[in-house]
Design a protein around this motif. Structure first.
Motif, PDB file in Angstrom:
ATOM      1  N   ALA A 114       0.794  -1.351   0.076  1.00 17.43           N
ATOM      2  CA  ALA A 114       0.088   0.235  -0.075  1.00 17.43           C
ATOM      3  C   ALA A 114       0.814   1.232   0.032  1.00 17.43           C
ATOM      4  N   ALA A 115       1.896   1.194   0.735  1.00 17.78           N
ATOM      5  CA  ALA A 115       2.938   2.353   0.773  1.00 17.78           C
ATOM      6  C   ALA A 115       3.577   2.542  -0.606  1.00 17.78           C
ATOM      7  N   ARG A 116       3.892   1.634  -1.065  1.00 19.47           N
ATOM      8  CA  ARG A 116       4.540   1.790  -2.433  1.00 19.47           C
ATOM      9  C   ARG A 116       3.786   2.136  -3.588  1.00 19.47           C
ATOM     10  N   GLU A 117       2.416   1.790  -3.593  1.00 23.21           N
ATOM     11  CA  GLU A 117       1.533   2.399  -4.489  1.00 23.21           C
ATOM     12  C   GLU A 117       1.592   3.792  -4.143  1.00 23.21           C
ATOM     13  N   ARG A 118       1.506   4.294  -3.046  1.00 23.70           N
ATOM     14  CA  ARG A 118       1.408   5.717  -2.845  1.00 23.70           C
ATOM     15  C   ARG A 118       2.809   6.347  -3.168  1.00 23.70           C
ATOM     16  N   GLU A 119       3.839   5.623  -2.747  1.00 26.90           N
ATOM     17  CA  GLU A 119       5.153   6.316  -2.960  1.00 26.90           C
ATOM     18  C   GLU A 119       5.334   6.490  -4.604  1.00 26.90           C
ATOM     19  N   VAL A 120       5.012   5.294  -5.400  1.00 28.51           N
ATOM     20  CA  VAL A 120       5.130   5.933  -7.028  1.00 28.51           C
ATOM     21  C   VAL A 120       4.016   6.689  -7.467  1.00 28.51           C
ATOM     22  N   GLY A 121       2.768   6.612  -6.903  1.00 31.05           N
ATOM     23  CA  GLY A 121       1.543   7.418  -7.274  1.00 31.05           C
ATOM     24  C   GLY A 121       1.950   8.855  -7.104  1.00 31.05           C
ATOM     25  N   TRP A 122       2.540   9.108  -5.965  1.00 31.92           N
ATOM     26  CA  TRP A 122       3.010  10.624  -5.666  1.00 31.92           C
ATOM     27  C   TRP A 122       3.526  11.166  -7.106  1.00 31.92           C
ATOM     28  N   TYR A 123       4.440  10.502  -7.726  1.00 33.78           N
ATOM     29  CA  TYR A 123       5.186  11.198  -9.174  1.00 33.78           C
ATOM     30  C   TYR A 123       4.181  11.165 -10.152  1.00 33.78           C
ATOM     31  N   LEU A 124       2.931  10.771  -9.979  1.00 32.00           N
ATOM     32  CA  LEU A 124       1.776  11.061 -10.752  1.00 32.00           C
ATOM     33  C   LEU A 124       0.835  12.071 -10.337  1.00 32.00           C
ATOM     34  N   GLY A 125       1.148  12.557  -9.212  1.00 31.54           N
ATOM     35  CA  GLY A 125       0.227  13.556  -8.560  1.00 31.54           C
ATOM     36  C   GLY A 125      -1.086  12.872  -8.109  1.00 31.54           C
ATOM     37  N   GLN A 126      -1.066  11.680  -7.542  1.00 30.39           N
ATOM     38  CA  GLN A 126      -2.203  10.937  -7.123  1.00 30.39           C
ATOM     39  C   GLN A 126      -2.329  11.119  -5.718  1.00 30.39           C
ATOM     40  N   TYR A 127      -1.463  11.317  -5.007  1.00 28.45           N
ATOM     41  CA  TYR A 127      -1.067  11.385  -3.672  1.00 28.45           C
ATOM     42  C   TYR A 127      -0.485  12.512  -2.901  1.00 28.45           C
ATOM     43  N   THR A 128      -0.972  13.052  -1.894  1.00 24.78           N
ATOM     44  CA  THR A 128      -0.145  14.047  -1.392  1.00 24.78           C
ATOM     45  C   THR A 128       1.067  13.528  -0.425  1.00 24.78           C
ATOM     46  N   ASP A 129       1.886  14.612  -0.181  1.00 27.30           N
ATOM     47  CA  ASP A 129       3.082  14.305   0.814  1.00 27.30           C
ATOM     48  C   ASP A 129       2.564  13.650   2.057  1.00 27.30           C
ATOM     49  N   ASP A 130       1.485  14.180   2.650  1.00 30.23           N
ATOM     50  CA  ASP A 130       1.043  13.699   4.083  1.00 30.23           C
ATOM     51  C   ASP A 130       0.615  11.967   3.952  1.00 30.23           C
ATOM     52  N   GLU A 131       0.008  11.959   2.544  1.00 32.82           N
ATOM     53  CA  GLU A 131      -0.574  10.501   2.299  1.00 32.82           C
ATOM     54  C   GLU A 131       0.422   9.672   2.172  1.00 32.82           C
ATOM     55  N   VAL A 132       1.639   9.961   1.614  1.00 30.84           N
ATOM     56  CA  VAL A 132       2.866   9.236   1.194  1.00 30.84           C
ATOM     57  C   VAL A 132       3.571   8.938   2.795  1.00 30.84           C
TER      58      VAL A 132
END
Length: 219
Positions: A114-132
């Motif tokens: 779940a964390a990896r999904e957000r860490e990668v999705g951050w580069y796509l603008g899908q998640y905020t810094d706080d969510e990651v």
């Protein structure tokens, strides 16, 4: 701002990375890889070149989807907790520590993915810094708890090739890498158990082309 970036360059440790993207005909995008802007080292998105442990592709290939994994984890944890409670009042046998380990491993694996999904999705603008940051922190805590469990039990439950006491896991993200090593072994054992169960139920085709039942007799 990312407080503890989990995706770092394996060569220089920098988290100043440039993502490469795959663009689909529909207009959607996925991250395909990373390049370090400091030393130019590059790697595929599923790779974790800083560790000898399995990368994300090999560790979680065949794993349930995140939603299914979460549901299975809840049911597993509740079952173990209920039996442990019954054992305390003398209404059942004590839960083996290996069962507690499976709960810790599945929880750590789920949070790692779940964390990896957000860490990668951050580069796509899908998640905020706080969510990651929140997801990465939870994954790190769960993986540390699992590694500590194995250390406390002298590594007797180890399935993978690298011991829990190895300095391999002392690097940033090392405890999550240890989880990936042990999760892959768990999936492999589950698949072997399933194949064995199927062999006892379903017929198989022998080298002579004939079908044989579970008792080894030709059908």
């Amino acid at each position: 701002m990312l407080s503890n970036p989990s995706i770092r360059c394996a060569e220089c440790g920098s988290f100043e990375l440039r993502a490469s993207f795959l663009t689909y005909d529909s207009g959607g995008r996925d991250v395909s890889g990373f390049t370090c802007t400091r030393c130019a080292f590059d790697w595929e998105v599923w790779e974790t070149p800083q560790f000898a442990a399995p990368d994300y592709a090999s560790a979680y290939s065949g794993a349930p989807g995140l939603v299914d994994e979460e549901l299975a984890l809840v049911l597993l944890a509740e079952g173990v907790k209920e039996r442990a409670t019954q054992a305390l009042i003398g209404k059942g046998r004590a839960v083996d520590s290996s069962e507690h380990r499976v709960v810790l491993l599945r929880k750590a694996g789920w949070l790692d993915r779940a964390a990896r999904e957000r860490e990668v999705g951050w580069y796509l603008g899908q998640y905020t810094d706080d969510e990651v940051n929140n997801a990465s922190t939870k994954a790190a805590r769960a993986s540390f708890e699992f590694l500590q469990f194995d250390l406390d039990h002298g590594g007797v439950y180890l399935e993978g090739p690298i011991e829990p006491s190895s300095p391999e896991w002392d690097n940033a993200g090392g405890t999550r890498a240890y989880v990936r090593q042990e999760y892959r072994e768990l999936l492999g054992q589950e698949q072997r158990d399933e194949d064995e169960d199927r062999a006892q139920i379903f017929p198989r085709r022998g080298a002579d082309g004939e079908l044989y039942g579970p008792d080894g007799k030709a059908l």
